[in-house]
Write a protein that holds these residues in place. Structure first.
Motif, mmCIF file in Angstrom:
data_model
loop_
_atom_site.group_PDB
_atom_site.id
_atom_site.type_symbol
_atom_site.label_atom_id
_atom_site.label_comp_id
_atom_site.label_asym_id
_atom_site.label_seq_id
_atom_site.Cartn_x
_atom_site.Cartn_y
_atom_site.Cartn_z
ATOM 1 N N LEU A 1 0.827 -1.209 0.000
ATOM 2 C CA LEU A 1 0.000 0.000 0.000
ATOM 3 C C LEU A 1 0.864 1.263 0.000
ATOM 4 O O LEU A 1 0.500 2.271 -0.624
ATOM 5 N N LYS A 2 1.996 1.215 0.677
ATOM 6 C CA LYS A 2 2.873 2.394 0.735
ATOM 7 C C LYS A 2 3.388 2.780 -0.651
ATOM 8 O O LYS A 2 3.766 3.932 -0.885
ATOM 9 N N ALA A 3 3.400 1.814 -1.577
ATOM 10 C CA ALA A 3 3.831 2.129 -2.946
ATOM 11 C C ALA A 3 2.879 3.112 -3.619
ATOM 12 O O ALA A 3 3.246 3.732 -4.624
ATOM 13 N N GLY A 4 1.684 3.262 -3.071
ATOM 14 C CA GLY A 4 0.704 4.185 -3.638
ATOM 15 C C GLY A 4 0.656 5.523 -2.933
ATOM 16 O O GLY A 4 -0.262 6.309 -3.176
ATOM 17 N N THR A 5 1.615 5.794 -2.063
ATOM 18 C CA THR A 5 1.615 7.061 -1.321
ATOM 19 C C THR A 5 2.565 8.069 -1.959
ATOM 20 O O THR A 5 3.313 7.758 -2.885
ATOM 21 N N PHE A 6 2.540 9.282 -1.446
ATOM 22 C CA PHE A 6 3.303 10.401 -2.000
ATOM 23 C C PHE A 6 4.797 10.099 -2.008
ATOM 24 O O PHE A 6 5.342 9.537 -1.060
ATOM 25 N N ASN A 7 5.438 10.507 -3.102
ATOM 26 C CA ASN A 7 6.864 10.249 -3.275
ATOM 27 C C ASN A 7 7.519 11.531 -3.799
ATOM 28 O O ASN A 7 7.094 12.081 -4.818
ATOM 29 N N PRO B 1 6.762 14.731 -7.235
ATOM 30 C CA PRO B 1 6.023 15.618 -6.335
ATOM 31 C C PRO B 1 4.759 16.230 -6.938
ATOM 32 O O PRO B 1 3.987 16.868 -6.221
ATOM 33 N N THR B 2 4.533 16.059 -8.229
ATOM 34 C CA THR B 2 3.366 16.699 -8.845
ATOM 35 C C THR B 2 2.084 15.898 -8.656
ATOM 36 O O THR B 2 0.992 16.460 -8.716
ATOM 37 N N HIS B 3 2.197 14.563 -8.435
ATOM 38 C CA HIS B 3 0.997 13.741 -8.233
ATOM 39 C C HIS B 3 0.588 13.764 -6.764
ATOM 40 O O HIS B 3 1.414 13.504 -5.882
ATOM 41 N N LEU B 4 -0.690 14.058 -6.519
ATOM 42 C CA LEU B 4 -1.174 14.379 -5.172
ATOM 43 C C LEU B 4 -1.644 13.127 -4.440
ATOM 44 O O LEU B 4 -2.800 13.000 -4.026
ATOM 45 N N LYS B 5 -0.735 12.176 -4.257
ATOM 46 C CA LYS B 5 -1.026 10.931 -3.543
ATOM 47 C C LYS B 5 -1.036 11.182 -2.038
ATOM 48 O O LYS B 5 -0.430 12.147 -1.554
ATOM 49 N N PRO B 6 -1.694 10.301 -1.258
ATOM 50 C CA PRO B 6 -1.725 10.465 0.206
ATOM 51 C C PRO B 6 -0.313 10.488 0.796
ATOM 52 O O PRO B 6 0.552 9.708 0.388
ATOM 53 N N GLN B 7 -0.102 11.379 1.776
ATOM 54 C CA GLN B 7 1.234 11.513 2.365
ATOM 55 C C GLN B 7 1.483 10.527 3.512
ATOM 56 O O GLN B 7 2.451 9.785 3.487
ATOM 57 N N ASN B 8 0.616 10.536 4.494
ATOM 58 C CA ASN B 8 0.835 9.676 5.668
ATOM 59 C C ASN B 8 -0.472 9.026 6.126
ATOM 60 O O ASN B 8 -0.928 9.245 7.245
ATOM 61 N N PRO B 9 -1.090 8.214 5.272
ATOM 62 C CA PRO B 9 -2.363 7.604 5.677
ATOM 63 C C PRO B 9 -2.149 6.424 6.614
ATOM 64 O O PRO B 9 -1.083 5.791 6.612
ATOM 65 N N ASP B 10 -3.156 6.131 7.423
ATOM 66 C CA ASP B 10 -3.194 4.862 8.145
ATOM 67 C C ASP B 10 -3.605 3.779 7.150
ATOM 68 O O ASP B 10 -4.527 3.982 6.358
ATOM 69 N N CYS B 11 -2.929 2.638 7.181
ATOM 70 C CA CYS B 11 -3.193 1.557 6.224
ATOM 71 C C CYS B 11 -3.951 0.418 6.882
ATOM 72 O O CYS B 11 -3.617 -0.007 7.992
ATOM 73 N N TYR B 12 -4.972 -0.079 6.194
ATOM 74 C CA TYR B 12 -5.801 -1.184 6.688
ATOM 75 C C TYR B 12 -5.922 -2.251 5.600
ATOM 76 O O TYR B 12 -5.840 -1.945 4.404
ATOM 77 N N ILE B 13 -6.139 -3.495 6.019
ATOM 78 C CA ILE B 13 -6.328 -4.608 5.085
ATOM 79 C C ILE B 13 -7.686 -5.262 5.334
ATOM 80 O O ILE B 13 -8.070 -5.524 6.483
#
Length: 462
Positions: free
Chosen positions: A409-415, A419-431
């Protein structure tokens, strides 16, 4: 004990979930291969027998049996609009939000070749849009005439310029076609209104598509097939995000669903700019948005995933330079029921899942662009800003069976590399460890508070 039986006739597996309504507990789950080619009840009966073995010794009274379905390819649609970036895109978003798989999008006036292409496609429904209310009506009327002239027999949802509706109704009535008229998906420029079209699509799915897919045998056992499976997942995500008057939701969230053929992203958020000085441009984003990436799958689409990502990107997540990435992807595409057993196979599947999550999120979220003007630099945002998103929820076999689902899931977060794509920065992750999201979407139709509380209880934080 009163319980609900919630079913998902999936494209690969038929999944059953038994829920104790009073105690708000999952009593048992079971699954078996979906048998759409012969009789869908064969796979169901196998799963049901397995479920009842798990419930042995308990007196269960299933007061309701509700189902969703993506069997036989799910709900397949095309969208027709006027301008590609406006009404055609609005129609596509309405179809995706209804849980459909959009095979194609057509713009402007249809040609004879395009209508023949539509007739020969393996479709379930056509969504016909075009023009804002009071705007261009010639295009949508032309397209209605073309569909009637060529004898298209598919159900049609008309969701375009309202001043064209009377003439379109006359055209379709004279041709003996099945259609429903609903509100315009884009009544004003850049303003979306997708919910009425989504509801019409769902109603047609329930009444006509289910029977066409040979699922009438199942209708004798269950209380009804309410919606396509992706629509059930979106419903669960929305109720979990928003909550109700009696039960708080979790706030803005994203669901990442990685499958064998597609990776679906559902976001529940308004996506307004989170930074000052940023202006929005382009088509309004739906609060509940779904995107489907047909080239990012773990099995059927393994080769296209490799082609979309490139060897370097897969290698970035794999960190095993000796492995032939192309060969591994081809093997999975040719052996769609492969279950990874060795450490090498598991690592490769997880690298694929990270690539799918990364690219699917990149395509789903909005992006920032800078423009230089005489007044200085200005920043514009197209799409949704999900930087401050609170929750990222993962579902799908590769996530559920992984020992490290959080890293996928962290592969889908902000990198900061992008920096131009507005992906989540520090979300809580659930399965969604027990595959309950689609089931809770069904339960939320009757008991939204109970569905929320069950999801809070069974979604596992990683």
């Amino acid at each position: 004990m009163n319980a609900y039986l919630l079913l998902d006739f999936g494209s690969t597996y038929t999944k059953l979930t038994a829920v104790d309504i009073e105690k708000e507990e999952i009593l048992a789950t079971a699954k078996d291969i979906t048998t759409i080619e012969t009789d869908i009840m064969v796979g169901f009966n196998n799963a049901y027998e397995n479920l009842m073995q798990k419930l042995e010794g308990k007196e269960i009274n299933f007061v309701k049996k509700l189902a969703c379905s993506s069997a036989a390819g799910g709900l397949k649609m095309i969208a027709i609009g006027l301008v590609p970036d406006l009404t055609a895109e609005a129609a596509k978003r309405a179809a995706l939000g209804a849980g459909a798989r959009v095979l194609n999008v057509y713009s402007y006036e249809l040609t004879n070749k395009e209508v023949e292409e539509i007739k020969n496609s393996n479709l379930d429904i056509i969504l016909l849009a075009g023009g804002t209310d009071g705007g261009n009506k010639d295009c949508i009327i032309h397209n209605a005439k073309m569909l009637a002239k060529h004898g298209v027999t598919l159900p049609i949802v008309v969701a375009g310029n309202k001043i064209a509706n009377d003439e379109i109704s006359e055209i379709f009535d004279n041709a003996g076609m099945f259609y429903r008229v609903t509100d315009n998906v884009m009544p004003k420029l850049n303003v979306l209104n997708v919910e009425p079209a989504r509801e019409e699509i769902r109603q047609i799915f329930m009444k006509r598509i289910v029977e066409a897919k040979g699922m009438s045998n199942a209708e004798n056992f269950i209380s009804g097939i309410l919606m396509p499976t992706p629509a059930a997942v979106l419903k669960a995500a929305r109720v979990l995000s928003e909550g109700t008057d009696k039960e708080d939701g979790l706030g803005d969230l994203v669901v990442v669903d990685i499958g064998g053929a597609t990776t679906d992203i559902h976001s529940i958020a308004d996506g307004e700019p989170s930074k000052p000085g940023v202006t929005l441009r382009g088509l309004q984003e739906p609060f509940a948005k779904r995107t489907v990436e047909g080239d990012l799958g773990m099995r059927y689409s393994a080769i296209s995933l490799w082609e979309a990502a490139g060897t370097k990107k897969v290698q970035k997540y794999l960190c095993e330079p000796s492995i032939d990435i192309e060969a591994c992807c081809k093997y999975r595409a040719e052996n769609i029921k492969m279950v990874p057993k060795t450490d090498e196979e598991i690592k490769f599947d997880e690298a694929m899942a990270k690539v799918a999550t990364d690219l699917a999120m990149e395509r789903h979220v909005g992006y920032i662009e800078s423009m230089y003007t005489p007044m200085g630099v200005i920043y514009t945002q197209t799409g949704k800003d999900l930087l401050d998103l609170k929750c990222l929820i993962g579902t799908g076999g590769v996530l559920i069976h992984s020992d490290n689902p959080g890293t996928i899931l962290k592969a889908g977060t902000f990198n900061m590399e992008d920096p131009t794509h507005l992906k989540p920065q520090n979300p809580d992750c659930y399965i969604d460890k027990t595959y309950i999201l689609s089931a809770m979407g069904l339960l939320a139709e009757d008991y939204p508070e109970k569905a929320i509380r069950i999801m809070k209880k069974y979604l596992i934080k990683v």
